[in-house]
Design a protein around this motif. Structure first.
Motif, PDB file in Angstrom:
ATOM      1  N   PHE A 141       9.689 -69.957  65.042  1.00  0.00           N
ATOM      2  CA  PHE A 141      10.510 -70.014  66.257  1.00  0.00           C
ATOM      3  C   PHE A 141       9.879 -70.939  67.295  1.00  0.00           C
ATOM      4  N   PHE A 142       8.595 -70.729  67.551  1.00  0.00           N
ATOM      5  CA  PHE A 142       7.920 -71.536  68.569  1.00  0.00           C
ATOM      6  C   PHE A 142       7.629 -72.952  68.079  1.00  0.00           C
ATOM      7  N   SER A 143       7.364 -73.130  66.795  1.00  0.00           N
ATOM      8  CA  SER A 143       7.118 -74.479  66.284  1.00  0.00           C
ATOM      9  C   SER A 143       8.392 -75.329  66.322  1.00  0.00           C
ATOM     10  N   LEU A 144       9.554 -74.679  66.206  1.00  0.00           N
ATOM     11  CA  LEU A 144      10.831 -75.381  66.308  1.00  0.00           C
ATOM     12  C   LEU A 144      11.306 -75.522  67.759  1.00  0.00           C
ATOM     13  N   LYS A 145      10.465 -75.066  68.681  1.00  0.00           N
ATOM     14  CA  LYS A 145      10.767 -75.141  70.119  1.00  0.00           C
ATOM     15  C   LYS A 145      12.061 -74.414  70.489  1.00  0.00           C
ATOM     16  N   MET A 146      12.326 -73.331  69.786  1.00  0.00           N
ATOM     17  CA  MET A 146      13.532 -72.564  70.057  1.00  0.00           C
ATOM     18  C   MET A 146      13.442 -71.790  71.365  1.00  0.00           C
ATOM     19  N   ASP A 147      12.238 -71.687  71.904  1.00  0.00           N
ATOM     20  CA  ASP A 147      12.043 -70.997  73.176  1.00  0.00           C
ATOM     21  C   ASP A 147      12.386 -71.897  74.370  1.00  0.00           C
ATOM     22  N   GLN A 148      12.820 -73.108  74.101  1.00  0.00           N
ATOM     23  CA  GLN A 148      13.086 -74.054  75.181  1.00  0.00           C
ATOM     24  C   GLN A 148      14.571 -74.216  75.497  1.00  0.00           C
ATOM     25  N   THR A 149      15.397 -73.295  75.000  1.00  0.00           N
ATOM     26  CA  THR A 149      16.812 -73.357  75.380  1.00  0.00           C
ATOM     27  C   THR A 149      16.942 -72.942  76.842  1.00  0.00           C
ATOM     28  N   LYS A 150      17.966 -73.446  77.469  1.00  0.00           N
ATOM     29  CA  LYS A 150      18.168 -73.226  78.906  1.00  0.00           C
ATOM     30  C   LYS A 150      18.184 -71.742  79.275  1.00  0.00           C
ATOM     31  N   ASP A 151      18.893 -70.939  78.493  1.00  0.00           N
ATOM     32  CA  ASP A 151      19.047 -69.516  78.823  1.00  0.00           C
ATOM     33  C   ASP A 151      18.144 -68.588  78.013  1.00  0.00           C
ATOM     34  N   ARG A 152      17.237 -69.177  77.232  1.00  0.00           N
ATOM     35  CA  ARG A 152      16.328 -68.389  76.387  1.00  0.00           C
ATOM     36  C   ARG A 152      17.124 -67.435  75.499  1.00  0.00           C
ATOM     37  N   ASN A 153      18.149 -68.003  74.824  1.00  0.00           N
ATOM     38  CA  ASN A 153      19.072 -67.186  74.037  1.00  0.00           C
ATOM     39  C   ASN A 153      19.203 -67.674  72.602  1.00  0.00           C
ATOM     40  N   ALA A 154      18.102 -68.126  72.028  1.00  0.00           N
ATOM     41  CA  ALA A 154      18.110 -68.584  70.640  1.00  0.00           C
ATOM     42  C   ALA A 154      17.656 -67.454  69.717  1.00  0.00           C
ATOM     43  N   VAL A 155      18.186 -67.475  68.489  1.00  0.00           N
ATOM     44  CA  VAL A 155      17.847 -66.465  67.482  1.00  0.00           C
ATOM     45  C   VAL A 155      17.503 -67.178  66.177  1.00  0.00           C
ATOM     46  N   LEU A 156      16.379 -66.790  65.592  1.00  0.00           N
ATOM     47  CA  LEU A 156      15.983 -67.318  64.294  1.00  0.00           C
ATOM     48  C   LEU A 156      16.176 -66.252  63.232  1.00  0.00           C
ATOM     49  N   PHE A 157      16.877 -66.612  62.173  1.00  0.00           N
ATOM     50  CA  PHE A 157      17.044 -65.761  60.993  1.00  0.00           C
ATOM     51  C   PHE A 157      16.052 -66.311  59.979  1.00  0.00           C
ATOM     52  N   TYR A 158      15.016 -65.538  59.657  1.00  0.00           N
ATOM     53  CA  TYR A 158      13.962 -65.969  58.742  1.00  0.00           C
ATOM     54  C   TYR A 158      14.113 -65.245  57.406  1.00  0.00           C
ATOM     55  N   LEU A 159      13.967 -66.003  56.315  1.00  0.00           N
ATOM     56  CA  LEU A 159      14.113 -65.427  54.987  1.00  0.00           C
ATOM     57  C   LEU A 159      13.076 -66.042  54.047  1.00  0.00           C
ATOM     58  N   ALA A 160      12.261 -65.191  53.414  1.00  0.00           N
ATOM     59  CA  ALA A 160      11.312 -65.610  52.370  1.00  0.00           C
ATOM     60  C   ALA A 160      11.832 -65.031  51.056  1.00  0.00           C
ATOM     61  N   MET A 161      12.485 -65.871  50.273  1.00  0.00           N
ATOM     62  CA  MET A 161      13.208 -65.417  49.086  1.00  0.00           C
ATOM     63  C   MET A 161      12.305 -64.789  48.020  1.00  0.00           C
ATOM     64  N   ASP A 162      11.242 -65.471  47.620  1.00  0.00           N
ATOM     65  CA  ASP A 162      10.386 -64.955  46.546  1.00  0.00           C
ATOM     66  C   ASP A 162       9.703 -63.643  46.927  1.00  0.00           C
ATOM     67  N   ASP A 163       9.321 -63.543  48.188  1.00  0.00           N
ATOM     68  CA  ASP A 163       8.627 -62.340  48.659  1.00  0.00           C
ATOM     69  C   ASP A 163       9.579 -61.247  49.135  1.00  0.00           C
ATOM     70  N   ARG A 164      10.861 -61.564  49.147  1.00  0.00           N
ATOM     71  CA  ARG A 164      11.880 -60.598  49.570  1.00  0.00           C
ATOM     72  C   ARG A 164      11.579 -60.028  50.957  1.00  0.00           C
ATOM     73  N   GLN A 165      11.324 -60.947  51.887  1.00  0.00           N
ATOM     74  CA  GLN A 165      11.058 -60.572  53.271  1.00  0.00           C
ATOM     75  C   GLN A 165      12.045 -61.288  54.177  1.00  0.00           C
TER      76      GLN A 165
END
Length: 132
Positions: free
Chosen positions: A37-61
Motif C-alpha cells: 500500500f505504502f510502496s504504491l503511494k496509495m496513502d497519497q490520495t486527496k481524501d485518504r480513501n484508497a483500498v488495497l485488495f492483497y492476494l497471495a495465491m500459492d500461500d492462500r493468504q
C-alpha cells in the motif's frame, strides 16, 4: 476484475487496487498489504480513501488494507466481514466472483462515504498489479 474496479470507482472519489502474487513473504498478510500500500503511494490520495485488495495465491493468504479516511468511517467489523465474504467464495472455488463481489461492495461503501464530485479524478491506475 479491472472492469469491477472501474465500476466500483465510477461514483466515488475513492480508489481500489488489486495486488496479486504467488507467495507472501510475511507471516501476516496484512503486514505485506501495508508494505505494498505504502510502496504504491496509495496513502497519497486527496481524501485518504484508497483500498488495497492483497492476494497471495500459492500461500492462500489475503488482506484488505484501507487508508485511514475510509477505514475509520467503516470500522474494523466492516473489513472483517468483507474478508469472511471473500473466504466463503474461495471455499466454493469462486475466486473471480468473490474478488469482484467484494470490490463492488467496497465501491458502494466508498460511494456512500466519498461520493463523486465533478472535480474528482482517478488518482491511481485501475489495472491489476502482479508481484512475484
Amino acid at each position: 476484475m479491472v472492469k469491477a474496479i472501474q465500476e466500483a470507482e465510477k461514483n466515488t472519489s475513492g480508489e481500489v487496487r488489486l495486488f496479486v502474487e504467488g507467495k507472501c513473504n510475511y507471516v501476516d498478510a496484512v503486514d505485506r498489504a501495508k508494505e505494498i500500500f505504502f510502496s504504491l503511494k496509495m496513502d497519497q490520495t486527496k481524501d485518504r480513501n484508497a483500498v488495497l485488495f492483497y492476494l497471495a495465491m500459492d500461500d492462500r493468504q489475503l488482506a484488505l488494507f484501507a487508508d485511514e479516511g475510509i477505514y475509520r468511517r467503516l470500522g474494523e467489523s466492516y473489513w472483517n466481514d468483507k474478508v469472511k465474504k471473500i473466504i466463503k467464495s474461495f471455499t466454493k472455488d469462486d475466486y473471480t466472483g468473490g474478488i469482484c463481489s467484494v470490490i463492488y461492495d467496497i465501491g458502494d461503501a466508498l460511494k456512500t462515504e466519498f461520493p463523486y464530485e465533478s472535480s474528482d479524478k482517478n488518482e491511481l491506475p485501475d489495472e491489476i498489479i502482479f508481484g512475484n
